[in-house]
Design an enzyme around this catalytic site. Structure first.
Site, PDB file in Angstrom:
ATOM      1  N   TYR A 340       0.837  -1.200   0.000  1.00 44.01           N
ATOM      2  CA  TYR A 340       0.000   0.000   0.000  1.00 44.01           C
ATOM      3  C   TYR A 340       0.870   1.247   0.000  1.00 44.01           C
ATOM      4  CZ  TYR A 340      -3.277   3.553   1.706  1.00 44.01           C
ATOM      5  OH  TYR A 340      -4.019   4.700   1.857  1.00 44.01           O
ATOM      6  N   CYS A 341       0.626   2.160  -0.945  1.00 43.75           N
ATOM      7  CA  CYS A 341       1.318   3.445  -1.014  1.00 43.75           C
ATOM      8  C   CYS A 341       2.826   3.221  -1.114  1.00 43.75           C
ATOM      9  CB  CYS A 341       0.925   4.303   0.189  1.00 43.75           C
ATOM     10  SG  CYS A 341       1.487   6.014   0.107  1.00 43.75           S
ATOM     11  N   LEU A 342       3.632   3.797  -0.213  1.00 41.77           N
ATOM     12  CA  LEU A 342       5.073   3.601  -0.260  1.00 41.77           C
ATOM     13  C   LEU A 342       5.441   2.132  -0.103  1.00 41.77           C
ATOM     14  CD1 LEU A 342       6.355   6.514   2.037  1.00 41.77           C
ATOM     15  CD2 LEU A 342       5.759   6.587  -0.367  1.00 41.77           C
ATOM     16  N   LEU A 368      -1.636  -1.188  -4.048  1.00 43.45           N
ATOM     17  CA  LEU A 368      -2.766  -0.336  -3.698  1.00 43.45           C
ATOM     18  C   LEU A 368      -2.299   1.117  -3.646  1.00 43.45           C
ATOM     19  CD1 LEU A 368      -4.232  -2.486  -0.767  1.00 43.45           C
ATOM     20  CD2 LEU A 368      -4.727  -2.674  -3.216  1.00 43.45           C
TER      21      LEU A 368
END
Length: 608
Positions: A340-342, A368
């Site tokens: 997710y993200c980073l 994501l």
């Protein structure tokens, strides 16, 4: 974007996998992209710039001045552009005067100018009545004129143009008629109706907020969402811990489960429980209830002593150590890894490294709201240039890392009209408090970032785009995203200002990978926390086969039909497409050195 880079061709000359050592640990030799000792700024210079940052919200004055000077000098050398702006200004004035005079004969159907679709400051019908309609229209005309003034000036660099436009918007947002009692009809109406009690409540709200800020306390209401009780409450055990992560294994709710376990790699900028919020909107619980063995990485909140942890440490101590533990607990199968993200960016690096080394550890990769190409990374790139990064590095050098409040302030500046000024009006002028939610409480529970890691991340990925262009080094050798050996499931969100969906869509440029791409409604966080039954959710989906024809993002979006509902069930179906049911594994593997260390959510998530 008409052609895809041949990422798949970036392999070893021999075509055979090469056995490499594990990524370097903290304190090892510096990466080639880092400054040598002779190039490092003098300590006195760093101390002075770090001190200055306290008064500039962490923004580099040099970067802002260079952008303004670039714009001003080129505008000064463009008499034709200045004449156009003068003509536009005069036409807007004439239009406004004509609109104001015609209003005396009765409100018309057409305004001089309409707010932008995302601008909700003037949504109330009270802004349609005089004199407030005139305040609103004049402000919007000024806003449009300044956008014209700061864009389209020949010779100004694209980055400086974006920064000049951003600075103009910030200044205009400060003087918006929404922000002042005499020019805001909603505030005036509330003040008259309540006899000024809204302003009294607002003053009390301001005092409490100031007290909490000085005491470094979270916003009011956060205490109702304590991890392990109201949020992050899915039962489980911490089965592994090192200096950077705790690995949580969640208890199964079924006797038999899908064979391949799921590993979540969350972003280290925030706590992991965005993926395990309240029971009704917990993605972790949703997976467990659907028969998946789920593991979660919980990042430690670093302190100044962790300043030398780098990207390689986050790879080795994070993703690779977690995969090693899962392989011991659930041996003999690949892992469905989710970033997710980073965390998705880091997972992409790990997957590329595993592919380069010929290690078949992953059954699939889900990303994501995660970017791998940073050339169109949204307005965050406003704060990414050599001057700004050098300034930020001096701040982190002094502190040992970047504190959460400074990062949070950056995100708020990107949407100052919504996240700063509208909130101030609502809480301090109208005297209203928004009820705290689980997502808001999580958003207030931010973490710090080590000096070395954050510097490497911003320079190598955001500034230089080394990962997508094949220059990001692991073990001293570049990794290629084309080496990823697992199919991808990629989720982007339509209103994402952190990872814009067109940027995320660039994953389809990697021609060698089977990719399922989903564009869902919502923003960076709310679009991911999108449980079935959530009202107003919709999505578009595309399945891209390896080496098939590429379709540009806007053309694809125009063709893709809209489907109502959450993306979660589609993902569950995708995860179970090629697996079988097996007895649920035990919690941990004591005989292999992974005995349960304590109940979820563990210790690291509690660190402030």
């Amino acid at each position: 974007m008409n052609r895809r880079p041949s990422l798949a061709s970036r392999v070893n000359p021999s075509g055979a996998p090469t056995v490499a050592s594990a990524p370097r640990s903290a304190g090892a030799e510096a990466a080639p992209c880092e400054r040598s000792e002779g190039d490092s700024p003098a300590p006195l210079d760093r101390v002075l710039r770090a001190s200055l940052a306290r008064y500039t919200l962490g923004l580099s004055p040099a970067a802002l001045w260079l952008a303004w000077a670039d714009w001003a000098i080129h505008l000064g050398a463009a008499p034709g552009k200045r004449i156009q702006l003068s003509e536009k200004g005069f036409r807007k004035l004439v239009r406004f005067v004509a609109y104001s005079l015609s209003y005396a004969w009765g409100p018309g159907d057409d305004d001089c100018i309409a707010p932008l679709p995302q601008d909700r400051r003037f949504a109330s019908e009270q802004w349609r009545k005089p004199p407030f309609v005139f305040f609103q229209q004049w402000f919007l005309l000024q806003q449009q004129w300044w956008h014209n003034a700061t864009t389209g000036v020949s010779g100004v660099s694209a980055h400086h143009e974006q920064l000049a436009t951003f600075m103009a918007r910030q200044a205009l947002d400060m003087v918006s008629p929404v922000n002042f009692i005499p020019t805001n009809p909603e505030v005036l109406s509330a003040t008259l109706a309540e006899g000024g009690m809204n302003l009294v409540r607002g003053a009390l709200n301001f005092w409490r907020d100031w007290e909490r800020a000085v005491g470094d306390k979270p916003p009011p209401g956060v205490e109702r969402f304590r991890p392990g009780d109201q949020v992050a409450a899915t039962p489980g055990e911490v089965v592994y811990r090192n200096r950077l992560i705790e690995l949580i294994q969640y208890r199964p709710t079924r006797a038999d489960v899908w064979a391949e376990p799921v590993l979540f790699v969350p972003a280290w900028i925030m706590k992991y429980y965005i993926l395990d919020l309240s029971p009704h909107n917990s993605l972790v619980k949703y997976l467990v209830d659907h028969g998946h063995t789920v593991f979660m990485m919980s990042w430690r909140n670093p302190v100044a002593a962790d300043r030398d942890l780098g990207m390689d440490d986050y790879l080795r101590l994070g993703v690779l150590d977690a995969l090693k533990a899962i392989n011991a607990i659930v041996p003999g199968v690949g892992v469905n890894a989710v970033g997710y993200c980073l965390g998705g960016t880091l997972l992409s690096i790990a997957a590329a490294w595993l592919g380069r080394e010929g290690k078949q550890a992953l059954n699939s990769v889900t990303l994501l709201a995660a970017q791998i190409d940073f050339t169109e990374a949204g307005e965050l790139t406003l704060f990414i240039d050599d001057s700004q990064l050098s300034f930020l590095e001096d701040v982190m050098w002094e502190q040992g890392g970047l504190d959460a409040r400074r990062m949070g302030g950056t995100f708020q500046l990107l949407r100052s009209a919504d996240l700063i000024w509208s909130r101030l009006v609502r809480e301090y002028l109208l005297g209203q408090r928004s009820e705290m939610t689980d997502l808001m409480a999580w958003n207030a529970d931010a973490t710090r970032m080590p000096y070395r890691m954050h510097s490497e991340y911003l320079r190598q990925l955001f500034l230089n785009n080394d990962l997508f262009e094949g220059r990001f080094l692991v073990d001293g050798r570049p990794v290629s995203l084309g080496d990823i050996q697992a199919p991808l499931f990629v989720v982007a969100t339509e209103s994402d200002h952190v990872a814009p969906w067109r940027s995320v869509y660039k994953i389809n440029l990697i021609e060698s990978i089977d990719t399922t791409f989903v564009l869902t409604s919502g923003g960076h966080n709310a679009g991911i926390v999108s449980e079935p039954g959530h009202k107003g959710r919709s999505l578009r989906i595309a399945r891209h086969r390896a080496h098939s024809r590429y379709l540009g993002p806007d053309e694809w979006r125009a063709r893709a039909p809209v489907v109502d509902g959450s993306w979660w069930p589609l993902w569950i179906e995708w995860l179970g497409r090629s697996t079988q049911r097996v007895p649920a594994p035990p919690m941990g593997a004591p005989e292999r050195g992974y005995a349960p260390l304590g109940p979820a959510p563990g210790n690291y998530v509690m660190q402030r």
